[in-house]
Design a protein around this motif. Structure first.
Motif, mmCIF file in Angstrom:
data_model
loop_
_atom_site.group_PDB
_atom_site.id
_atom_site.type_symbol
_atom_site.label_atom_id
_atom_site.label_comp_id
_atom_site.label_asym_id
_atom_site.label_seq_id
_atom_site.Cartn_x
_atom_site.Cartn_y
_atom_site.Cartn_z
ATOM 1 N N VAL A 138 33.242 9.889 16.298
ATOM 2 C CA VAL A 138 33.761 10.227 14.976
ATOM 3 C C VAL A 138 32.977 11.408 14.413
ATOM 4 O O VAL A 138 31.752 11.491 14.576
ATOM 5 N N ALA A 161 31.154 6.193 9.712
ATOM 6 C CA ALA A 161 31.962 5.846 10.885
ATOM 7 C C ALA A 161 33.356 5.338 10.505
ATOM 8 O O ALA A 161 34.288 5.393 11.296
ATOM 9 N N TRP A 162 33.486 4.831 9.296
ATOM 10 C CA TRP A 162 34.748 4.229 8.850
ATOM 11 C C TRP A 162 35.643 5.290 8.230
ATOM 12 O O TRP A 162 35.166 6.181 7.537
ATOM 13 N N VAL A 212 33.058 2.415 17.318
ATOM 14 C CA VAL A 212 32.527 3.771 17.189
ATOM 15 C C VAL A 212 31.107 3.769 17.715
ATOM 16 O O VAL A 212 30.218 3.121 17.136
ATOM 17 N N VAL A 221 28.535 9.138 16.085
ATOM 18 C CA VAL A 221 28.967 9.907 14.916
ATOM 19 C C VAL A 221 28.307 11.282 14.990
ATOM 20 O O VAL A 221 27.080 11.381 15.133
#
Length: 307
Positions: free
Chosen positions: A197, A204-205, A221, A224
């Motif tokens: 991500v 991450a969301w 995930v 990042v």
């Protein structure tokens, strides 16, 4: 000077030139009664009758005769000072450096065609792309950047915006990755992959996770990174699946750019909100001819890339 109205100067110029309330009113697009009231205000402001009746005509007083040689130039100068220049912008001789703030996707894909378009029209203009750590509008306010390109923030209601193009998220993985083949990309198969991500804030969301959560699914995930270009490089050299704007792959899910990068794009199995990319600038630059030309050029380049 507290009671000075420069509109009176323009009206006085018309009255001295026409020596008729009706003709002066017609010249300025006013009604005769409005012009009569303006003449009364001029008499009060100057302490002189200015124009007096002589039969059916109006004749100037000595003071008005004295003013008649000075007022036209004063009226023109006052209008010139208070009106933005209307002359044609000479792009061939324009020397200026514009500072733009944009995400790495825009710089990667559109800086080359933008520079080409700018250089063709204005060879002495230079562009400088500044880092975009956040959406803070203060650099627009203090003039350290001329134009911002990206998703509109909420911190500066006075900032002007112009839609450039609409984008959307897609998935990207290395060529030969098993996810897009076989059974196709289902929500379950997509969620079962490991993901990379891109987030400047380290989050991450995102919207795709919200859509998966409605199906009682959750993706894993494992990495990042700060930029979409980083996410694409990771996906190219691993089995991780990246989530990027469609424009990062040249506005095509499959195509030459994706193949050149060693990647393949695919439509997400869930719906995510559309991304609106806009140009943003401070309102003090609205009337600047060179800035307006740059905004138009950027919009034209974007329309060509993302019709």
């Amino acid at each position: 000077m507290q009671s000075v109205d420069l509109n009176l100067l323009v009206a006085l110029d018309a009255l001295l030139a026409e020596r008729s309330v009706t003709a002066a009113a017609r010249r300025l697009g006013l009604s005769p009664s409005a012009m009569s009231r303006t003449l009364a205000r001029l008499r009060l402001a100057t302490g002189d009758q200015l124009l007096v009746q002589a039969g059916r005509a109006l004749v100037p007083t000595p003071y008005a005769e004295e003013l008649s040689g000075r007022v036209p130039a004063l009226a023109r100068d006052a209008q010139a000072v208070l009106r933005p220049p209307a002359g044609r912008l000479d792009l061939a001789s324009l020397e200026r450096t514009f500072t733009l703030r944009a995400g790495e996707g825009f710089v990667d894909l559109l800086s080359a065609p933008l520079v080409a378009a700018v250089t063709r029209a204005a060879p002495r203009v230079r562009l400088r792309f500044a880092p975009k750590p956040d959406k803070d509008a203060q650099p627009l306010r203090d003039g350290s950047i001329d134009l911002e390109i990206g998703v509109v923030g909420r911190s500066a209601p006075e900032v002007r915006t112009q839609l450039l193009f609409r984008d959307s998220f897609i998935g990207a993985c290395r060529v030969g990755h098993p996810l897009p083949s076989g059974e196709g990309v289902t929500p379950e198969r997509y969620a079962a992959c490991h993901h990379v991500v891109a987030s400047r804030r380290g989050e991450a969301w995102g919207p795709v996770d919200e859509a998966l959560a409605q199906l009682d699914l959750e993706r894993t995930v494992v990495l990042v990174v700060p930029a979409y270009t980083n996410a694409l490089q990771v996906a190219r050299h691993s089995d991780l699946v990246a989530l990027v704007p469609r424009s990062c792959l040249g506005n095509a899910v499959t195509g030459d750019r994706a193949a050149d990068l060693g990647l393949q794009g695919f439509e997400l199995p869930v719906r995510t909100p559309e991304i609106t990319i806009s140009a943003q600038w401070h309102p003090r630059m609205d009337g600047d001819p060179a800035h307006r030309w740059l905004r138009q050029t950027i919009a034209t380049v974007c329309r060509g890339a993302y019709p």
